[in-house]
Design a protein around this motif. Structure first.
Motif, short mmCIF file in Angstrom:
data_model
loop_
_atom_site.label_atom_id
_atom_site.label_comp_id
_atom_site.label_asym_id
_atom_site.label_seq_id
_atom_site.Cartn_x
_atom_site.Cartn_y
_atom_site.Cartn_z
N ASP A 195 2.16 -12.56 -29.16
CA ASP A 195 1.15 -11.74 -30.15
C ASP A 195 -0.30 -11.92 -29.50
OD1 ASP A 195 2.96 -10.52 -32.09
OD2 ASP A 195 3.05 -12.40 -32.82
N SER A 196 -0.36 -12.06 -28.22
CA SER A 196 -1.52 -12.23 -27.35
C SER A 196 -2.17 -10.64 -27.37
CB SER A 196 -1.88 -12.73 -26.37
OG SER A 196 -0.89 -12.32 -25.23
N LEU A 197 -1.17 -9.85 -27.17
CA LEU A 197 -1.67 -8.37 -27.13
C LEU A 197 -2.15 -7.74 -28.58
CD1 LEU A 197 -1.92 -5.66 -25.55
CD2 LEU A 197 0.63 -5.54 -25.90
N PRO A 198 -1.32 -7.79 -29.53
CA PRO A 198 -1.93 -7.28 -30.83
C PRO A 198 -3.35 -7.88 -31.22
CG PRO A 198 0.16 -8.36 -31.34
CD PRO A 198 0.22 -8.22 -29.97
N ARG A 199 -3.21 -9.07 -30.74
CA ARG A 199 -4.71 -9.80 -31.36
C ARG A 199 -5.62 -9.23 -30.38
NH1 ARG A 199 -1.58 -15.60 -31.22
NH2 ARG A 199 -0.23 -15.35 -33.19
N ALA A 200 -5.34 -9.03 -29.11
CA ALA A 200 -6.66 -8.68 -28.31
C ALA A 200 -7.06 -7.08 -28.85
CB ALA A 200 -6.15 -8.55 -26.81
N VAL A 201 -6.01 -6.21 -28.95
CA VAL A 201 -6.12 -4.89 -29.21
C VAL A 201 -6.86 -5.08 -30.60
CG1 VAL A 201 -5.14 -2.66 -29.81
CG2 VAL A 201 -4.41 -3.95 -27.68
N GLY A 202 -6.42 -5.67 -31.46
CA GLY A 202 -7.01 -5.85 -32.72
C GLY A 202 -8.52 -6.21 -32.69
N ARG A 203 -8.82 -7.08 -31.91
CA ARG A 203 -10.04 -7.44 -31.54
C ARG A 203 -11.09 -6.21 -31.13
NH1 ARG A 203 -7.82 -12.68 -30.23
NH2 ARG A 203 -7.94 -11.92 -28.19
N VAL A 204 -10.53 -5.43 -30.19
CA VAL A 204 -11.27 -4.40 -29.54
C VAL A 204 -11.66 -3.47 -30.65
CG1 VAL A 204 -10.98 -2.39 -27.94
CG2 VAL A 204 -10.21 -4.59 -27.34
N PHE A 205 -10.62 -3.09 -31.58
CA PHE A 205 -10.90 -2.16 -32.85
C PHE A 205 -11.43 -2.70 -34.01
CE2 PHE A 205 -7.90 -0.01 -30.03
CZ PHE A 205 -8.35 1.31 -29.93
N GLY A 206 -11.61 -4.12 -34.01
CA GLY A 206 -12.30 -4.72 -35.32
C GLY A 206 -11.14 -4.77 -36.30
N ALA A 207 -10.01 -4.48 -35.85
CA ALA A 207 -8.84 -4.33 -36.77
C ALA A 207 -8.11 -5.98 -37.26
CB ALA A 207 -7.75 -3.54 -36.44
N MET A 208 -8.55 -6.92 -36.48
CA MET A 208 -8.17 -8.46 -36.69
C MET A 208 -9.46 -9.30 -36.55
SD MET A 208 -4.26 -8.53 -35.13
CE MET A 208 -3.03 -7.37 -35.87
N ARG A 209 -9.36 -10.18 -37.28
CA ARG A 209 -10.25 -11.44 -37.01
C ARG A 209 -9.84 -12.24 -36.05
NH1 ARG A 209 -12.29 -12.54 -43.36
NH2 ARG A 209 -13.05 -10.50 -43.72
N PRO A 210 -10.71 -12.62 -35.00
CA PRO A 210 -9.96 -13.98 -34.24
C PRO A 210 -9.28 -15.03 -35.05
CG PRO A 210 -12.19 -13.23 -33.53
CD PRO A 210 -11.80 -12.58 -35.05
N GLN A 211 -8.27 -15.51 -34.56
CA GLN A 211 -7.82 -16.45 -35.38
C GLN A 211 -8.50 -18.02 -35.45
OE1 GLN A 211 -3.71 -17.41 -33.97
NE2 GLN A 211 -2.73 -16.14 -35.59
N ARG A 212 -8.68 -18.80 -36.34
CA ARG A 212 -9.28 -20.02 -36.52
C ARG A 212 -8.51 -21.19 -35.63
NH1 ARG A 212 -11.75 -20.47 -42.56
NH2 ARG A 212 -13.04 -18.56 -42.25
N ARG A 213 -9.05 -22.05 -35.08
CA ARG A 213 -8.44 -23.06 -34.22
C ARG A 213 -8.60 -24.31 -35.08
NH1 ARG A 213 -6.69 -22.02 -29.04
NH2 ARG A 213 -7.32 -19.75 -28.42
#
Length: 272
Positions: free
Chosen positions: A254-272
């Motif tokens: 799921d690194s791809l949807p997370r990266a694309v989500g960040r580009v569009f501001g559609a997903m927040r970065p996951q907390r570590r």
């Protein structure tokens, strides 16, 4: 990294949007639904046959135009809107050269039809991947107008690179690319995923530079070269990584949807 704003995203399927078991993760589903719901263009550009791509388009609930057969067929709302068949002489040459070679499985794609000379092991694997079986026509006697020819060799044999190089010598009439090490995709000379990306973007009044695009194979290079933000998967060949501005992980993490989500501001970065 290139900055936005971007107006949409184009995904390759196998090795990119789809997991290794050919399923779609919940995170990718959520991303596509979110972006489409915001009025952004979400499209699929694949070497798969139209029938298979259409099933995935419907599964994701997408309404944008999409492309199959490496861009030789473009569809919207269940109808073909652009088709680019191979020159007949190129088809005749390839069938004469490889049509009876047991080391190569030959597939003809004509519109929504998939035709093979026999159901061998390699064709059986491809049928499992795309979700339906081809029509068997010994000797390709009907010889339909073909939009794409797929040659499948045995993985690890080295035949894929050899045959691709040989067919490239046919000249400008055909385009030869590999979607996998042992998958040789042959379309008309001016057909590739970059052309498809431009066509689909133009149908929405956009430029290819307005779109993000992601892929993992040699045949994705024209698409990544034309888009505004090219993304390659970690397992991509070096030639594709050289075109990319962003390299993500596996199609299973799921690194791809997370990266694309960040580009569009559609997903927040996951907390570590």
């Amino acid at each position: 990294m290139t900055s936005g704003p971007f107006r949409g995203v184009a995904f390759d399927l196998d090795g990119t949007l789809l997991r290794s078991d050919h399923s779609i993760s919940q995170e990718m589903r959520s991303l596509c639904a979110t972006l489409a719901g915001q009025g952004l263009l979400v499209t699929l550009i694949s070497s798969r046959p139209p029938r298979s791509v259409e099933q995935i388009v419907r599964d994701l609930g997408l309404e944008s135009p999409w492309a199959a057969l490496n861009g030789a067929i473009l569809c919207a709302s269940g109808a073909v809107i652009d088709r680019s068949p191979l020159p007949a002489e190129a088809v005749d040459h390839i069938l004469a050269r490889h049509g009876r070679d047991a080391r190569v499985s030959v597939s003809l794609y004509a519109g929504f039809d998939w035709i093979v000379r026999a159901m061998d092991r390699r064709v059986g694997i491809e049928a499992e991947i795309v979700g339906f079986s081809p029509t068997v026509e010994a000797g390709f006697a009907g010889r339909p107008v073909a939009d794409k020819i797929l040659l499948i060799t045995d993985a690890g044999s080295g035949d894929g690179a050899r045959i691709a190089e040989e067919l490239a010598a046919l000249g400008d009439g055909v385009a030869v690319a590999r979607s996998k090490e042992n998958y040789i995709e042959i379309t008309r000379g001016d057909v590739d995923k970059g052309r498809a990306l431009g066509f689909i973007a133009g149908s929405r009044g956009l430029s290819a530079r307005d779109l993000v695009a992601a892929g993992d194979g040699e045949n994705d290079a024209p698409m990544l070269a034309r888009c505004g933000l090219p993304i390659a998967m970690r397992h991509s060949p070096p030639s594709l990584k050289a075109v990319a501005e962003l390299i993500v992980g596996s199609n299973d993490d799921d690194s791809l949807p997370r990266a694309v989500g960040r580009v569009f501001g559609a997903m927040r970065p996951q907390r570590r």
